[in-house]
Design a protein around this motif. Sequence first.
Motif, mmCIF file in Angstrom:
data_model
loop_
_atom_site.group_PDB
_atom_site.id
_atom_site.type_symbol
_atom_site.label_atom_id
_atom_site.label_comp_id
_atom_site.label_asym_id
_atom_site.label_seq_id
_atom_site.Cartn_x
_atom_site.Cartn_y
_atom_site.Cartn_z
ATOM 1 N N ASP A 1 37.244 36.251 40.346
ATOM 2 C CA ASP A 1 38.197 37.337 40.099
ATOM 3 C C ASP A 1 39.413 37.184 41.017
ATOM 4 O O ASP A 1 40.151 38.129 41.248
ATOM 5 C CB ASP A 1 37.523 38.710 40.310
ATOM 6 C CG ASP A 1 38.322 39.862 39.734
ATOM 7 O OD1 ASP A 1 39.225 39.621 38.908
ATOM 8 O OD2 ASP A 1 38.045 41.016 40.117
ATOM 9 N N TYR B 1 41.603 50.003 32.970
ATOM 10 C CA TYR B 1 43.032 50.053 33.277
ATOM 11 C C TYR B 1 43.830 50.765 32.186
ATOM 12 O O TYR B 1 43.399 50.871 31.034
ATOM 13 C CB TYR B 1 43.583 48.630 33.428
ATOM 14 C CG TYR B 1 43.061 47.898 34.642
ATOM 15 C CD1 TYR B 1 43.506 48.228 35.911
ATOM 16 C CD2 TYR B 1 42.123 46.881 34.520
ATOM 17 C CE1 TYR B 1 43.030 47.554 37.042
ATOM 18 C CE2 TYR B 1 41.648 46.209 35.641
ATOM 19 C CZ TYR B 1 42.107 46.553 36.895
ATOM 20 O OH TYR B 1 41.626 45.886 37.999
ATOM 21 N N HIS C 1 36.529 33.710 35.452
ATOM 22 C CA HIS C 1 37.332 34.947 35.579
ATOM 23 C C HIS C 1 38.282 34.842 36.767
ATOM 24 O O HIS C 1 37.910 35.125 37.909
ATOM 25 C CB HIS C 1 36.398 36.153 35.744
ATOM 26 C CG HIS C 1 37.092 37.487 35.708
ATOM 27 N ND1 HIS C 1 36.982 38.361 34.658
ATOM 28 C CD2 HIS C 1 37.907 38.094 36.595
ATOM 29 C CE1 HIS C 1 37.695 39.455 34.893
ATOM 30 N NE2 HIS C 1 38.266 39.311 36.066
ATOM 31 N N ASP D 1 40.425 40.817 32.241
ATOM 32 C CA ASP D 1 40.671 42.248 32.471
ATOM 33 C C ASP D 1 41.625 42.860 31.450
ATOM 34 O O ASP D 1 42.327 43.824 31.734
ATOM 35 C CB ASP D 1 41.235 42.476 33.888
ATOM 36 C CG ASP D 1 40.282 42.044 34.980
ATOM 37 O OD1 ASP D 1 39.074 41.950 34.705
ATOM 38 O OD2 ASP D 1 40.747 41.799 36.101
ATOM 39 N N HIS E 1 36.325 43.913 31.881
ATOM 40 C CA HIS E 1 36.353 44.760 33.071
ATOM 41 C C HIS E 1 36.042 46.154 32.540
ATOM 42 O O HIS E 1 36.842 46.756 31.845
ATOM 43 C CB HIS E 1 37.730 44.722 33.737
ATOM 44 C CG HIS E 1 37.826 45.572 34.978
ATOM 45 N ND1 HIS E 1 38.470 45.158 36.100
ATOM 46 C CD2 HIS E 1 37.354 46.808 35.252
ATOM 47 C CE1 HIS E 1 38.393 46.103 37.032
ATOM 48 N NE2 HIS E 1 37.726 47.120 36.535
ATOM 49 N N HIS F 1 32.842 40.628 36.639
ATOM 50 C CA HIS F 1 32.596 41.064 38.027
ATOM 51 C C HIS F 1 31.653 42.268 38.074
ATOM 52 O O HIS F 1 32.016 43.359 38.519
ATOM 53 C CB HIS F 1 33.899 41.358 38.780
ATOM 54 C CG HIS F 1 34.980 42.064 37.997
ATOM 55 N ND1 HIS F 1 34.804 43.321 37.487
ATOM 56 C CD2 HIS F 1 36.218 41.674 37.644
ATOM 57 C CE1 HIS F 1 35.909 43.679 36.862
ATOM 58 N NE2 HIS F 1 36.782 42.700 36.938
HETATM 59 ZN ZN LIG Z 1 38.749 43.062 36.769
#
Ligand SMILES: [Zn+2]
Length: 531
Positions: free
Chosen positions: A408, A186, A84, A113, A214, A244
């Motif tokens: 990350d 997001y 990642h 992500d 994510h 993560h």
């Molecule tokens: Zn992330």
Amino acid sequence: MPRMRQTGLAILLLLGVSAGQTARYDLLLKHARVVDGTGGPWFRADVAITGGTIAAIAPAIDAPAARVIDVHEYVVAPGFIDIHTHARRGIDQTPTAANYVRQGVTTVMEGPDGSSPVPLAPFLAHLETLKMSLDIGAFVGQGSVRNAVIGDVDRKATPDEIETMKGIVEQAMKDGAFGLSTGLFYVPGTFTPTAEVVELAKVAARYGGIHESHQRTEAAGVLDSVRETIAIGERGGLPTQISHAKVIGTANFGKSADMLALVDAARARGVDVSLDQYPYTASSTSIQAALMPAWLLEGGRQATLARLKDSASREKAKGQIAVIIRDERGGGDLKNVQFASCGFDPSLAGKTLYDLTVQRKLAPTIRNAAEVVMWIVEQGGCSGIFHAMSERDLVRILKHPATMIASDGEIPVFGRANPHPRSYGTFARVLGVYVREKKALALEEAIRKMSAYPAARLGLSDRGILRPGLEADIAVFDPATVRDMATYTNPHQYAEGFSHVIVNGQVVFENGAMTEARPGKVLYGPGKPRN
Ligand SMILES: [Zn+2]
């Protein structure tokens, strides 16, 4: 031994092969403590390499080699695989990816992500033109696919739009993506219903890909998010990974126990769910994504600025940002929000939200800080570092057998801005702090989480374990001195303790410096037709 054919006798003599002998190996590592990636106990051996491949591992290899390196009891491990990363932030400027290589990383994955180039093929073709020190592969990002088809708006996709998105994912898988990443936290991923993600996950599954997420929230609703990540794997019919893995916000500390219980229960019923983690109690992303509610960001920057000009919506936003500072990413203290990089004012890098609130002649209260956050976004925004996790959760997640290590991180321009130290230190920090100092993990288990496990997750059966016939991607380090040097206030410091890093059989790092070798390759996932 293709490299040998071009090498003259004089060089052979210099390198230790006497006249009349033919070098059997290109490179021989003598006197190693081999930690082979499987998690099994270390053993003493020599490791021989021919071309890009491990040729032999045995207690004493005396056949002649073009080059012999005595590693003096250092650990010889498979090169680390970082599943990642945001490596496309920097790979053009720094194709050596020195921040990664110098902590033993030999393979990185991009497109996490929910964010990747769409379509993916031109990006992969571009990577092929770079002279890189390490190998790189990519995921296709669900948020980017959705953005390309319907924009960053809060609505359900139509059946036609879903078909279009499935087509983009299918093409990306055929072009070599390793699977589907989501960033449901997001914009615009956050506007996506689970069922829509599942439809795309099924396409990735058909081509042998995995899903990594994510999660929608890592704070109060983190357990529901874990259930969703598991459901995407279960209903999509593919391995699924919590990216993560963390628990954000003081009010939520301790929930890692419940998170891991959900993981264990899912695994017990046959869902292949796993986790990755970086060994820090601070996260990093943009200030707006971290501290602003999604409705404020819907539709892009101009829409956000218009809402901030409207006094009613500004007041509403201010209240919600204050809650996020108090209970979530803000860590309940203005000093827990640190600026990594601000395009509109580079001098802010490294300073905190506390500093800036005072600098703007406001009392350092959470509500005033919420006002400053809106001002920052109006100026053009910053990336930030958010100190809002607990060490106990970190260690609990780290110790779980289904957790692998991933940074990350990105490839910073050395010396520029104040990035999160994870880009420079993740793997060395696990080895120095969590293996040697805190003894939270055995060395062999830590290495497994960095090599064989991510390799298996990605279907990379050619690496991740030291075994004859597999890729000669190797990290050599001193277990007594390996450590991360990058800190939150002085991040541009390479890890220490690594003596040699080998990628595809070539030494890319030694004597404290990157070499001229650029053996890095682009990796393609299981859906790309092999010729
Ligand atoms: Zn992330």
